[in-house]
Design an enzyme around this catalytic site. Sequence first.
Site, mmCIF file in Angstrom:
data_model
loop_
_atom_site.group_PDB
_atom_site.id
_atom_site.type_symbol
_atom_site.label_atom_id
_atom_site.label_comp_id
_atom_site.label_asym_id
_atom_site.label_seq_id
_atom_site.Cartn_x
_atom_site.Cartn_y
_atom_site.Cartn_z
ATOM 1 N N ASN A 172 0.921 -1.406 -0.020
ATOM 2 C CA ASN A 172 -0.017 -0.179 0.047
ATOM 3 C C ASN A 172 1.054 1.155 0.002
ATOM 4 O O ASN A 172 1.625 1.648 1.082
ATOM 5 C CB ASN A 172 -0.852 0.131 1.322
ATOM 6 C CG ASN A 172 -1.806 1.156 1.408
ATOM 7 O OD1 ASN A 172 -1.733 2.038 0.481
ATOM 8 N ND2 ASN A 172 -2.321 1.334 2.675
ATOM 9 N N TRP A 173 1.091 1.765 -1.155
ATOM 10 C CA TRP A 173 2.033 3.081 -1.485
ATOM 11 C C TRP A 173 1.289 4.143 -0.590
ATOM 12 O O TRP A 173 1.985 5.158 -0.386
ATOM 13 C CB TRP A 173 2.069 3.402 -2.669
ATOM 14 C CG TRP A 173 2.795 2.286 -3.466
ATOM 15 C CD1 TRP A 173 3.334 1.046 -3.013
ATOM 16 C CD2 TRP A 173 3.257 2.340 -4.745
ATOM 17 N NE1 TRP A 173 3.867 0.256 -3.983
ATOM 18 C CE2 TRP A 173 4.025 1.128 -5.394
ATOM 19 C CE3 TRP A 173 3.143 3.374 -5.759
ATOM 20 C CZ2 TRP A 173 4.550 0.965 -6.561
ATOM 21 C CZ3 TRP A 173 3.701 3.040 -7.091
ATOM 22 C CH2 TRP A 173 4.296 2.010 -7.376
ATOM 23 N N LYS A 174 0.117 4.360 -0.230
ATOM 24 C CA LYS A 174 -0.609 5.506 0.405
ATOM 25 C C LYS A 174 -0.239 6.384 -0.792
ATOM 26 O O LYS A 174 -0.246 6.586 -1.944
ATOM 27 C CB LYS A 174 -0.078 5.805 1.644
ATOM 28 C CG LYS A 174 -0.020 4.553 2.615
ATOM 29 C CD LYS A 174 0.050 4.781 3.953
ATOM 30 C CE LYS A 174 -0.125 3.334 4.909
ATOM 31 N NZ LYS A 174 -0.026 3.510 6.212
ATOM 32 N N HIS B 286 -9.460 1.144 4.743
ATOM 33 C CA HIS B 286 -8.410 1.564 5.401
ATOM 34 C C HIS B 286 -8.625 2.583 6.453
ATOM 35 O O HIS B 286 -9.211 3.349 6.438
ATOM 36 C CB HIS B 286 -7.211 1.957 4.289
ATOM 37 C CG HIS B 286 -5.763 1.928 5.157
ATOM 38 N ND1 HIS B 286 -5.399 2.954 5.992
ATOM 39 C CD2 HIS B 286 -5.089 1.127 5.118
ATOM 40 C CE1 HIS B 286 -4.136 2.857 6.333
ATOM 41 N NE2 HIS B 286 -3.908 1.625 5.856
ATOM 42 N N GLU C 40 -6.953 4.717 7.652
ATOM 43 C CA GLU C 40 -6.835 6.284 7.342
ATOM 44 C C GLU C 40 -7.981 6.963 6.533
ATOM 45 O O GLU C 40 -8.283 7.978 6.747
ATOM 46 C CB GLU C 40 -5.468 6.591 6.571
ATOM 47 C CG GLU C 40 -4.290 6.231 7.310
ATOM 48 C CD GLU C 40 -3.041 5.671 6.485
ATOM 49 O OE1 GLU C 40 -2.982 5.817 5.403
ATOM 50 O OE2 GLU C 40 -2.018 5.070 7.342
ATOM 51 N N GLU D 175 -5.686 -4.926 10.490
ATOM 52 C CA GLU D 175 -4.306 -3.777 10.614
ATOM 53 C C GLU D 175 -4.888 -3.257 12.239
ATOM 54 O O GLU D 175 -5.630 -2.197 12.066
ATOM 55 C CB GLU D 175 -4.553 -2.847 9.503
ATOM 56 C CG GLU D 175 -4.262 -3.534 8.151
ATOM 57 C CD GLU D 175 -3.434 -2.328 7.362
ATOM 58 O OE1 GLU D 175 -2.322 -2.699 6.913
ATOM 59 O OE2 GLU D 175 -4.188 -1.251 6.921
ATOM 60 N N GLY E 26 2.348 2.204 11.009
ATOM 61 C CA GLY E 26 3.266 3.238 11.140
ATOM 62 C C GLY E 26 3.885 3.508 12.182
ATOM 63 O O GLY E 26 4.666 4.589 12.379
ATOM 64 N N SER F 176 3.385 -2.105 10.377
ATOM 65 C CA SER F 176 4.501 -2.295 10.640
ATOM 66 C C SER F 176 5.342 -3.734 10.365
ATOM 67 O O SER F 176 6.090 -4.221 11.058
ATOM 68 C CB SER F 176 5.024 -2.010 12.356
ATOM 69 O OG SER F 176 4.596 -0.545 12.439
ATOM 70 N N GLY G 208 2.760 -1.235 4.418
ATOM 71 C CA GLY G 208 2.717 0.541 4.129
ATOM 72 C C GLY G 208 3.974 0.981 3.999
ATOM 73 O O GLY G 208 4.640 0.737 2.653
ATOM 74 N N GLY G 209 4.633 1.368 4.893
ATOM 75 C CA GLY G 209 5.921 1.976 4.684
ATOM 76 C C GLY G 209 7.028 1.334 4.173
ATOM 77 O O GLY G 209 7.849 1.599 3.113
#
Length: 264
Positions: free
Chosen positions: A14-16, A106, A108, A176, A182, A222, A243-244
């Site tokens: 997930n590049w966001k 998600h 976010e 999640e 994150g 994470s 993610g990251g």
Amino acid sequence: MAAVTGRVPFIAGNWKMNLDHLQAIAFVQKLAWTLKDARHDFDTVEVAVFPPFTDLRSVQTLIAGDKLPLAFGAQDLSQHDSGAYTGDISGAFLKALDCRYVIVGHSERRTLHGETDEVVAAKSAAAVKHGLVPVICVGETAEDLEQHGAAAVPVAQLRAALTGLPKGADVVVAYEPVWAIGSGQAATPDQAQQVAAALRPVVSELLGDEAGQATRILYGGSVKAGNIAGFMRSPDVDGALVGGASLDIAEFSAIAQFPKHVGT
Ligand code: PGA
């Protein structure tokens, strides 16, 4: 894992809101080469990227043109098919771009865009209607964890999202925990397994037993190359939403190569 459960493990990036379309082209090309050099078996571990909307056409053209064995999807969709919804993107448009997947709900989106369980359910239904596989995200906040334990909120969120989907619908579930996203503080494999094991019966109940067995449940929050093996040893965890670490080609490739660390 796959041999026992029949579920093909799924590693999703997930590049966001990162990487424009030019950066996406270079990134996907390099990711594909890196995995090819590592002799990655895409039939054994499926790998997908979830770029921003503006990158999707470029990513589609690259993947189709070079016949890259990567899957891709979008990070959100509208619950509506078309009409006066400025800024929104229809599932029909994503399907026309050959997206296989779309992330729905998600944390976010739930937090920053006020997406309720009802909206997440409508978006999940829209995805299925347009022939996309929704990657339905559920997870508890630190406060929920303290008040209700780990599984109660994700189970309720999943129940809401699946209600109204046709029996046998093809979905992916991503557990999640909000506190793990994150933060660098991942859940333990035991925590992930415990919640995944509570989510699977919800899939069986609402989509049927076969779907319950076939549906992949991912852990997200994470995830790194250093902790993926523990999650993948958990019998009900079938992959990761990353993610990251999905923005670092070496790290993401190493996550996709988890069978090498799991030693199975
Ligand atoms: P993270 O994000 O891997 O950076 O924690 C996961 C996600 O939000 O899907």
